[in-house]
Design a protein around this motif. Structure first.
Motif: not given
Length: 518
Positions: A222, A235, A237, A275, A277-280, A334, A447, A449
């Motif tokens: 990030p 922000n 994902k 949207y 889902t995991s961000s990392s 989003y 969102t 990705g």
């Protein structure tokens, strides 16, 4: 065991595997892949793809011998429409989508090597290619019509591709060390002499005349995303592996390599992403199913009730890599994809099936808008949302009245739009414009990705050798995959990434083998 290797590849994804296998096929005896991830994350970002490969070809008969899901001269084969995809088509698509910013020599080398790369993957790696009916064709009048230039994918997507690669590596005797990040490149007088890796908690020096960097970009970091791409990218994902954090660029830095452009200018590959889902990181089980690529069949509306892109600007595989960026720029980062009953059966079950994504249904646009307030639509903007859909429907109807000869066809750019003498919708929907007027209505929240970063190290198009700041090849250092700069800018045609990784991986492996023979 000796710590001397003929070639060391850094990264276990498609690009690194292609380089390692090419090195073996061209005469290297001892080849090692260093991978900082554990075995459970093998394969880099390639594992998370749909396995799409873009290549030049002369038509159906050219590719039928390669695929496993259609037999030559079968009834199924006789119902397929597939236009040739020429060198000019492929180069033209990359240059058009990059705004003519891509390096034409690099693009030409990739395109010219694409068909041989596919054949090599089939013959030498035993990759199970299939025609991508589920992603790149629509059934029209009883025939399967392919669109968008890309027709090949791999059975079981990226999972199938990486499994084939790693079977081939084992058979070829290539070593793979997991949990073993490369921490330093060793060199003398600007010539590569080895690598330092961290293995079992200890630093270990390995000797080699050839190192292939295939460590991916920095999309999973990030801080680097915000520094080089912009604050909003913090922000996004992560679509794939959490281990692509820019290590390869750090390794190469002491050798003063040439970087093709600043990363903020080159941008990245991003896409419409679930949207919820995991961000990392992506999911090893769901992989590419979190992509939400059905938008040409519907509308995308932000949290203030407004459209913001031309969903029918071009075929999906020419727009998805940039639309993620546009979603990230919307309020809250989003938006909602909105569909009606006419097209629900055409959405890919892998992406929109029950249990795959959260779906909001309603019997009217008004009811849908009210339900979306709980999902993030601003309550004060419910009338705006309804007005956006109604105005769009009016524009579609007017265009149809003025152009009764046109026929809706999802397999071609059909010119069924929102633009007419009475309406000039902004943004337009330039193709595949159907009214949203048939229940049930459905929306999904999406969102941005991020898949991989564009821009990176400059390479020699013929050898994949990394160039120094003065444009001279750094002896013994090669690069392939997402670390290569100059190939893509801002956008790209889908399926080109895996092709580039294999093409330049093969070149790197061959050049590494030549060093061994010197």
């Amino acid at each position: 065991m000796s710590n001397k290797y003929d070639c060391i590849c850094i990264g276990s994804g498609n690009a690194g595997c292609s380089a390692a296998l090419s090195a073996i096929h061209n005469g290297c005896n001892r080849v090692l892949i260093l991978e900082k991830s554990p075995t459970s994350w093998a394969g880099g970002n390639g594992y998370f793809t749909a396995g799409g490969y873009r290549t030049t070809h002369t038509g159906l008969s050219d590719l039928l011998p390669i695929v496993t899901n259609v037999q030559p001269n079968s009834e199924q084969a006789n119902k397929i429409d597939m236009d040739p995809y020429t060198r000019e088509d492929f180069i033209g698509d990359i240059m058009r989508l990059s705004g003519e910013r891509s390096d034409e020599r690099l693009v030409g080398a990739m395109v010219d090597g694409s068909r041989d790369a596919i054949q090599w993957l089939k013959d030498k790696v035993n990759v199970p290619f299939i025609f991508s009916f589920h992603r790149q064709a629509y059934e029209v009048d009883g025939r399967q019509k392919f669109w968008g230039g890309m027709v090949l994918s791999v059975e079981d997507g990226g999972k199938g591709l990486i499994e084939a690669h790693h079977r081939a590596l084992k058979e070829a005797g290539v070593e793979i060390w997991f949990d073993s990040p490369a921490v330093e490149l060793l060199f003398k007088d600007g010539v590569i002499t080895g690598v330092v890796t961290q293995k079992d908690g200890q630093h270990l020096k390995l000797e080699t005349p050839a190192v292939v960097l295939a460590a991916g970009g920095f999309e999973a970091d990030p801080a680097m995303r915000m520094k080089y791409l912009g604050q909003e990218w913090g922000n996004a994902k992560v679509r794939g592996t959490p281990y692509n954090t820019g290590d390869g660029f750090t390794l190469a830095s002491p050798l003063n390599p040439k970087v093709t452009s600043n990363w903020s200018a080159a941008g990245c590959h991003s896409t419409c992403w679930d949207y919820h889902t995991s961000s990392s990181s992506g999911s090893r089980s769901h992989t590419n199913t979190y992509t939400k690529s059905g938008y040409p069949l519907g509308l995308m509306i932000n949290s203030t009730g407004q459209r913001f892109v031309d969903e029918g600007e071009d075929y999906r595989n020419y727009t998805y890599a940039k639309f993620g960026r546009e979603i990230l720029r919307q309020p809250g980062g989003y938006v909602f994809q909105v569909y009606d009953g006419k097209v629900l059966g055409m959405l890919r079950k892998e992406e929109y099936g029950d249990g795959v994504v959260r779906k909001i249904y309603a019997d009217s646009v008004e009811e849908l808008a009210a339900k979306l307030v709980e999902e993030g639509l601003e309550e004060a903007k419910v009338p705006t949302f309804i007005g956006t859909v109604n105005t769009y429907n009016q524009a579609v109807a007017t265009h149809r009245q003025e152009n009764p000869h046109l026929k809706w066809d999802p397999a071609i750019k059909d010119d069924m739009s929102t633009q007419s003498s009475q309406h000039s919708l902004q943004p337009p929907k330039s193709n595949w414009a159907l009214p949203l007027d048939e229940k049930p209505f459905m929306a999904v929240k999406v969102t941005c990705g991020i898949t991989f970063t564009f821009g990176g190290l400059a390479i020699d198009p013929e050898t994949a050798g990394v160039l120094s700041e003065v444009g001279k090849s750094i002896e013994g250092l090669f690069c392939t995959g997402e670390m290569v700069g100059g190939l893509f800018h801002g956008n790209y045609p889908g399926g080109s990434g895996l092709t580039a990784g294999t093409v330049f991986g093969r070149k790197a492996g061959k050049a590494a083998a030549q060093l061994r023979k010197q």
